[in-house]
Design a protein around this motif. Structure first.
Motif, mmCIF file in Angstrom:
data_model
loop_
_atom_site.group_PDB
_atom_site.id
_atom_site.type_symbol
_atom_site.label_atom_id
_atom_site.label_comp_id
_atom_site.label_asym_id
_atom_site.label_seq_id
_atom_site.Cartn_x
_atom_site.Cartn_y
_atom_site.Cartn_z
ATOM 1 N N HIS A 233 8.146 -7.197 -3.891
ATOM 2 C CA HIS A 233 7.107 -7.799 -4.735
ATOM 3 C C HIS A 233 5.731 -7.667 -4.078
ATOM 4 O O HIS A 233 4.736 -7.398 -4.766
ATOM 5 C CB HIS A 233 7.423 -9.278 -4.985
ATOM 6 C CG HIS A 233 8.584 -9.493 -5.910
ATOM 7 N ND1 HIS A 233 8.719 -8.861 -7.120
ATOM 8 C CD2 HIS A 233 9.677 -10.292 -5.803
ATOM 9 C CE1 HIS A 233 9.828 -9.233 -7.730
ATOM 10 N NE2 HIS A 233 10.434 -10.105 -6.938
ATOM 11 N N CYS A 234 5.689 -7.845 -2.771
ATOM 12 C CA CYS A 234 4.417 -7.715 -2.060
ATOM 13 C C CYS A 234 3.919 -6.273 -2.095
ATOM 14 O O CYS A 234 2.725 -6.017 -2.340
ATOM 15 C CB CYS A 234 4.579 -8.171 -0.609
ATOM 16 S SG CYS A 234 4.859 -9.938 -0.395
ATOM 17 N N ALA A 235 4.803 -5.319 -1.860
ATOM 18 C CA ALA A 235 4.408 -3.911 -1.845
ATOM 19 C C ALA A 235 3.897 -3.463 -3.202
ATOM 20 O O ALA A 235 2.991 -2.616 -3.299
ATOM 21 C CB ALA A 235 5.584 -3.045 -1.406
ATOM 22 N N ALA A 236 4.446 -4.030 -4.274
ATOM 23 C CA ALA A 236 4.006 -3.654 -5.615
ATOM 24 C C ALA A 236 2.575 -4.102 -5.889
ATOM 25 O O ALA A 236 1.907 -3.540 -6.778
ATOM 26 C CB ALA A 236 4.951 -4.245 -6.655
ATOM 27 N N ARG A 237 2.085 -5.101 -5.151
ATOM 28 C CA ARG A 237 0.724 -5.618 -5.355
ATOM 29 C C ARG A 237 -0.287 -5.014 -4.388
ATOM 30 O O ARG A 237 -1.477 -5.315 -4.473
ATOM 31 C CB ARG A 237 0.714 -7.138 -5.178
ATOM 32 C CG ARG A 237 1.565 -7.892 -6.183
ATOM 33 C CD ARG A 237 1.577 -9.374 -5.844
ATOM 34 N NE ARG A 237 0.220 -9.904 -5.754
ATOM 35 C CZ ARG A 237 -0.160 -10.832 -4.866
ATOM 36 N NH1 ARG A 237 0.709 -11.326 -3.998
ATOM 37 N NH2 ARG A 237 -1.408 -11.270 -4.853
ATOM 38 N N MET A 238 0.138 -4.158 -3.492
ATOM 39 C CA MET A 238 -0.732 -3.635 -2.442
ATOM 40 C C MET A 238 -1.238 -2.244 -2.802
ATOM 41 O O MET A 238 -0.499 -1.430 -3.368
ATOM 42 C CB MET A 238 0.030 -3.584 -1.108
ATOM 43 C CG MET A 238 0.475 -4.944 -0.599
ATOM 44 S SD MET A 238 1.620 -4.845 0.803
ATOM 45 C CE MET A 238 0.523 -4.182 2.060
ATOM 46 N N ASP A 239 -2.496 -1.998 -2.435
ATOM 47 C CA ASP A 239 -3.010 -0.634 -2.518
ATOM 48 C C ASP A 239 -2.769 0.060 -1.189
ATOM 49 O O ASP A 239 -2.269 -0.532 -0.229
ATOM 50 C CB ASP A 239 -4.487 -0.630 -2.897
ATOM 51 C CG ASP A 239 -5.337 -1.460 -1.937
ATOM 52 O OD1 ASP A 239 -4.839 -1.810 -0.843
ATOM 53 O OD2 ASP A 239 -6.490 -1.773 -2.281
ATOM 54 N N VAL A 240 -3.117 1.324 -1.125
ATOM 55 C CA VAL A 240 -2.791 2.092 0.065
ATOM 56 C C VAL A 240 -3.590 1.611 1.279
ATOM 57 O O VAL A 240 -3.112 1.691 2.429
ATOM 58 C CB VAL A 240 -3.018 3.593 -0.197
ATOM 59 C CG1 VAL A 240 -4.504 3.911 -0.317
ATOM 60 C CG2 VAL A 240 -2.367 4.439 0.886
ATOM 61 N N GLU A 241 -4.784 1.074 1.067
ATOM 62 C CA GLU A 241 -5.582 0.585 2.197
ATOM 63 C C GLU A 241 -4.924 -0.644 2.827
ATOM 64 O O GLU A 241 -4.884 -0.783 4.050
ATOM 65 C CB GLU A 241 -7.008 0.261 1.736
ATOM 66 C CG GLU A 241 -7.789 1.474 1.258
ATOM 67 C CD GLU A 241 -7.951 2.518 2.362
ATOM 68 O OE1 GLU A 241 -7.994 2.141 3.547
ATOM 69 O OE2 GLU A 241 -8.024 3.708 2.028
ATOM 70 N N THR A 242 -4.412 -1.545 1.974
ATOM 71 C CA THR A 242 -3.701 -2.711 2.503
ATOM 72 C C THR A 242 -2.413 -2.289 3.197
ATOM 73 O O THR A 242 -2.035 -2.861 4.223
ATOM 74 C CB THR A 242 -3.395 -3.696 1.361
ATOM 75 O OG1 THR A 242 -4.574 -3.953 0.605
ATOM 76 C CG2 THR A 242 -2.858 -5.005 1.911
ATOM 77 N N MET A 243 -1.738 -1.274 2.631
ATOM 78 C CA MET A 243 -0.533 -0.762 3.280
ATOM 79 C C MET A 243 -0.852 -0.149 4.639
ATOM 80 O O MET A 243 -0.061 -0.263 5.586
ATOM 81 C CB MET A 243 0.134 0.283 2.390
ATOM 82 C CG MET A 243 0.766 -0.288 1.130
ATOM 83 S SD MET A 243 1.556 1.006 0.147
ATOM 84 C CE MET A 243 2.203 0.031 -1.217
ATOM 85 N N GLU A 245 -3.187 -1.169 6.612
ATOM 86 C CA GLU A 245 -3.377 -2.293 7.538
ATOM 87 C C GLU A 245 -2.042 -2.783 8.076
ATOM 88 O O GLU A 245 -1.924 -3.147 9.249
ATOM 89 C CB GLU A 245 -4.118 -3.428 6.838
ATOM 90 C CG GLU A 245 -5.563 -3.122 6.499
ATOM 91 C CD GLU A 245 -6.261 -4.330 5.908
ATOM 92 O OE1 GLU A 245 -6.005 -5.459 6.388
ATOM 93 O OE2 GLU A 245 -7.058 -4.160 4.961
ATOM 94 N N PHE A 246 -1.045 -2.824 7.215
ATOM 95 C CA PHE A 246 0.303 -3.176 7.683
ATOM 96 C C PHE A 246 0.913 -2.044 8.497
ATOM 97 O O PHE A 246 1.635 -2.286 9.469
ATOM 98 C CB PHE A 246 1.192 -3.497 6.481
ATOM 99 C CG PHE A 246 2.598 -3.865 6.856
ATOM 100 C CD1 PHE A 246 2.907 -5.149 7.268
ATOM 101 C CD2 PHE A 246 3.615 -2.918 6.801
ATOM 102 C CE1 PHE A 246 4.209 -5.495 7.622
ATOM 103 C CE2 PHE A 246 4.910 -3.247 7.150
ATOM 104 C CZ PHE A 246 5.218 -4.537 7.554
ATOM 105 N N GLY A 247 0.617 -0.813 8.066
ATOM 106 C CA GLY A 247 1.173 0.372 8.717
ATOM 107 C C GLY A 247 2.101 1.107 7.771
ATOM 108 O O GLY A 247 3.203 0.621 7.496
#
Length: 330
Positions: A233-243, A245-247
């Protein structure tokens, strides 16, 4: 010579000389008179008669009293709290009460304050969260379900603040939610899953994803699966820039590990994470190269394959590539 008689009878003279045993007389039991009430005249309980109906004991006042019923009110049906300042002042004490009925009332007050008076609940949010965590360990089903319902309303009201304002309290709350969502009790499991969906949709995805990452290696299979679903659910709300930041490599590695999980729920969540990551990556890369008209779409695909090759083992990269091809074929 005279023949001797072959009988076993003793001579009459010898038989008369043998002592005779006295017959044993058993004492006769006194007759028991049964009263209509089942007790004798001295008030002592007598033996039951098999031909009489069994006697029932009078019900105790505690058993006769009806157990109070708890009503599970939906969030949209909760009304504002009368005298909200006074209720907010006594909320923490109510959550810590020994009376489970008062605990349920305090949980419903917390729900109503979160919906209609969030400003009064914000200063004591950490204490309230810790109180809710304590009630989630209560063995009574009514208290447990009401506490999980309170989590849903608290997340909806304070999703942006709850993880930063009370990090330790949120960690304890997250663990209890994962455990309750993994229970066999269906009504508890469904409410916990609803609360986790509210958590995943209201909280910022990046800090929540970092919290959930630790639980994908939990010893409990169901806890791993529920954590994987929340991560999806979290990954579905994230754009590539936020991803990023997580890695991106770390996110792909988590998904690749979950693809081999024993529970189908975890494997399906892993496929969702791969799909969300690929979609965000492809969208970003295509947008950056949109100005270059001569750039072919194969360049974005090559960048994705390069990322998977650098982040994953060959077997895991092949599994991820298979999932991407299946999603593109749909």
């Amino acid at each position: 010579m005279a023949l001797r008689a072959l009988d076993n009878t003793l001579p009459a003279a010898v038989a008369d000389q043998r002592p005779k045993k006295a017959a044993k007389l058993l004492p006769t039991a006194p007759a028991v008179t049964r009263s209509p009430t089942g007790s004798g005249g001295n008030g002592k309980k007598q033996r039951n008669d098999e031909n009489s109906a069994p006697q029932t004991k009078p019900a105790s006042p505690v058993a006769a009293a009806a157990e109070p019923a708890v009503e599970y009110v939906r969030s949209e049906d909760l009304q504002p709290v009368p005298a909200p300042k006074a209720r907010a002042a006594g909320l923490v004490a109510g959550l810590d009460s020994k009376d489970w009925v008062k605990v349920c009332e305090a949980l419903n007050d917390a729900r109503r304050l979160a919906i209609h008076h969030p400003a009064l609940l914000a200063p004591i949010l950490e204490k309230v969260v810790l109180g809710v965590v304590k009630t989630m360990k209560n063995p009574r089903s009514a208290v447990l379900k009401t506490s999980v319902m309170a989590c849903t309303d608290v997340f909806a009201a304070f999703g942006n603040l709850i993880s930063s304002a009370s990090a330790d309290a949120f960690d304890k709350l997250l663990l209890q939610l994962l455990l309750k969502a993994s229970q066999d009790k269906r009504f508890v499991c469904e409410e916990a899953e609803k609360a986790m969906r509210a958590m995943a949709t209201s909280m910022p995805p990046l800090p929540l994803l970092k919290k959930l990452r630790a639980y994908v290696h939990h010893a409990n299979l169901r806890v791993r699966a529920k954590a994987a679903v929340a991560m999806a659910h979290c990954a579905a709300r994230m754009d590539v820039e936020t991803m990023k930041e997580f890695g991106l490599p770390a996110l792909l590695q988590v998904a690749a590990e979950l693809l081999n999980d024993r529970l189908p729920e975890a494997r399906e969540a892993a496929r969702s994470i791969v799909g969300s990551t690929h979609a965000a990556f492809f969208f970003k890369e295509a947008a950056e190269k949109e100005q270059e008209k001569k750039e072919k779409p194969s360049g974005v695909a090559a960048a994705w394959e390069s990322l998977c090759a650098l982040s994953l083992s060959p077997i895991s990269a092949q599994a991820v590539a298979k999932i991407v091809s299946q999603l593109q074929a749909q």
